[in-house]
Design a protein around this motif. Sequence first.
Motif, PDB file in Angstrom:
ATOM      1  N   MET A   1       0.841  -1.168   0.000  1.00 16.98           N
ATOM      2  CA  MET A   1       0.000   0.000   0.000  1.00 16.98           C
ATOM      3  C   MET A   1       0.890   1.235   0.000  1.00 16.98           C
ATOM      4  O   MET A   1       1.905   1.291   0.677  1.00 16.98           O
ATOM      5  N   ARG A   2       0.485   2.213  -0.787  1.00 16.17           N
ATOM      6  CA  ARG A   2       1.220   3.478  -0.854  1.00 16.17           C
ATOM      7  C   ARG A   2       0.235   4.626  -0.681  1.00 16.17           C
ATOM      8  O   ARG A   2      -0.885   4.593  -1.208  1.00 16.17           O
ATOM      9  N   LEU A   3       0.671   5.647   0.048  1.00 12.08           N
ATOM     10  CA  LEU A   3      -0.124   6.851   0.245  1.00 12.08           C
ATOM     11  C   LEU A   3       0.694   8.057  -0.186  1.00 12.08           C
ATOM     12  O   LEU A   3       1.873   8.155   0.146  1.00 12.08           O
ATOM     13  N   VAL A   4       0.068   8.954  -0.911  1.00 14.33           N
ATOM     14  CA  VAL A   4       0.671  10.232  -1.268  1.00 14.33           C
ATOM     15  C   VAL A   4      -0.329  11.289  -0.829  1.00 14.33           C
ATOM     16  O   VAL A   4      -1.518  11.198  -1.163  1.00 14.33           O
ATOM     17  N   LEU A   5       0.129  12.257  -0.050  1.00 11.99           N
ATOM     18  CA  LEU A   5      -0.811  13.284   0.387  1.00 11.99           C
ATOM     19  C   LEU A   5      -0.303  14.661   0.040  1.00 11.99           C
ATOM     20  O   LEU A   5       0.898  14.889  -0.093  1.00 11.99           O
ATOM     21  N   GLN A   6      -1.269  15.565  -0.124  1.00 16.10           N
ATOM     22  CA  GLN A   6      -0.944  16.957  -0.424  1.00 16.10           C
ATOM     23  C   GLN A   6      -1.876  17.846   0.376  1.00 16.10           C
ATOM     24  O   GLN A   6      -3.092  17.647   0.374  1.00 16.10           O
ATOM     25  N   ARG A   7      -1.302  18.810   1.059  1.00 17.40           N
ATOM     26  CA  ARG A   7      -2.100  19.803   1.778  1.00 17.40           C
ATOM     27  C   ARG A   7      -2.705  20.746   0.749  1.00 17.40           C
ATOM     28  O   ARG A   7      -2.008  21.223  -0.152  1.00 17.40           O
ATOM     29  N   LEU A  28      -5.542  16.204   0.207  1.00 15.15           N
ATOM     30  CA  LEU A  28      -5.839  15.377  -0.961  1.00 15.15           C
ATOM     31  C   LEU A  28      -5.002  14.122  -0.791  1.00 15.15           C
ATOM     32  O   LEU A  28      -3.783  14.197  -0.645  1.00 15.15           O
ATOM     33  N   LEU A  29      -5.649  12.972  -0.777  1.00 16.16           N
ATOM     34  CA  LEU A  29      -4.974  11.714  -0.480  1.00 16.16           C
ATOM     35  C   LEU A  29      -5.124  10.749  -1.652  1.00 16.16           C
ATOM     36  O   LEU A  29      -6.229  10.415  -2.054  1.00 16.16           O
ATOM     37  N   LEU A  30      -3.987  10.343  -2.207  1.00 18.09           N
ATOM     38  CA  LEU A  30      -3.971   9.333  -3.265  1.00 18.09           C
ATOM     39  C   LEU A  30      -3.553   8.020  -2.622  1.00 18.09           C
ATOM     40  O   LEU A  30      -2.528   7.949  -1.952  1.00 18.09           O
ATOM     41  N   VAL A  31      -4.362   6.984  -2.805  1.00 13.42           N
ATOM     42  CA  VAL A  31      -4.129   5.701  -2.158  1.00 13.42           C
ATOM     43  C   VAL A  31      -3.928   4.627  -3.217  1.00 13.42           C
ATOM     44  O   VAL A  31      -4.772   4.452  -4.091  1.00 13.42           O
ATOM     45  N   GLY A  32      -2.810   3.905  -3.109  1.00 13.00           N
ATOM     46  CA  GLY A  32      -2.533   2.780  -3.989  1.00 13.00           C
ATOM     47  C   GLY A  32      -2.647   1.496  -3.187  1.00 13.00           C
ATOM     48  O   GLY A  32      -1.955   1.313  -2.195  1.00 13.00           O
ATOM     49  N   ILE A  33      -3.540   0.614  -3.608  1.00 14.28           N
ATOM     50  CA  ILE A  33      -3.787  -0.629  -2.879  1.00 14.28           C
ATOM     51  C   ILE A  33      -3.396  -1.805  -3.761  1.00 14.28           C
ATOM     52  O   ILE A  33      -3.795  -1.871  -4.920  1.00 14.28           O
ATOM     53  N   ASP A  37      -2.929  -6.344   0.172  1.00 14.60           N
ATOM     54  CA  ASP A  37      -3.324  -5.394   1.213  1.00 14.60           C
ATOM     55  C   ASP A  37      -4.707  -5.733   1.766  1.00 14.60           C
ATOM     56  O   ASP A  37      -5.607  -6.131   1.031  1.00 14.60           O
ATOM     57  N   LEU A  38      -4.858  -5.547   3.070  1.00 14.77           N
ATOM     58  CA  LEU A  38      -6.130  -5.799   3.745  1.00 14.77           C
ATOM     59  C   LEU A  38      -6.699  -4.496   4.286  1.00 14.77           C
ATOM     60  O   LEU A  38      -5.972  -3.523   4.487  1.00 14.77           O
ATOM     61  N   ALA A  39      -7.999  -4.489   4.562  1.00 14.06           N
ATOM     62  CA  ALA A  39      -8.636  -3.307   5.135  1.00 14.06           C
ATOM     63  C   ALA A  39      -7.980  -2.929   6.463  1.00 14.06           C
ATOM     64  O   ALA A  39      -7.858  -1.750   6.795  1.00 14.06           O
TER      65      ALA A  39
END
Length: 75
Positions: A1-7, A28-33, A37-39
């Motif tokens: 899992m990868r997360l990229v965030l931007q204020r 703003l949150l971009l989520v790569g699953i 990956d599990l919940a």
Amino acid sequence: MRLVLQRVSRAAVAVDGKTIAAIGKGILLLVGIGKGDLALDLSRPASKVVSLRIFEDEAGKMNRSLREVGGEILA
């Protein structure tokens, strides 16, 4: 899992020119699953994102969290 965030001061998602989601001040949150990956894997990163001190306080220093500023998340 990868997360990229931007204020952001505002953000929106549009599909075929029609806005389907929008926020004001927040993250703003971009989520790569991935397949493995599990919940359950989201609970720790979600807790960290809302606790990050990336918003300015009265002195102009980045010392306030999303919770403290009453911000929103667009994922």
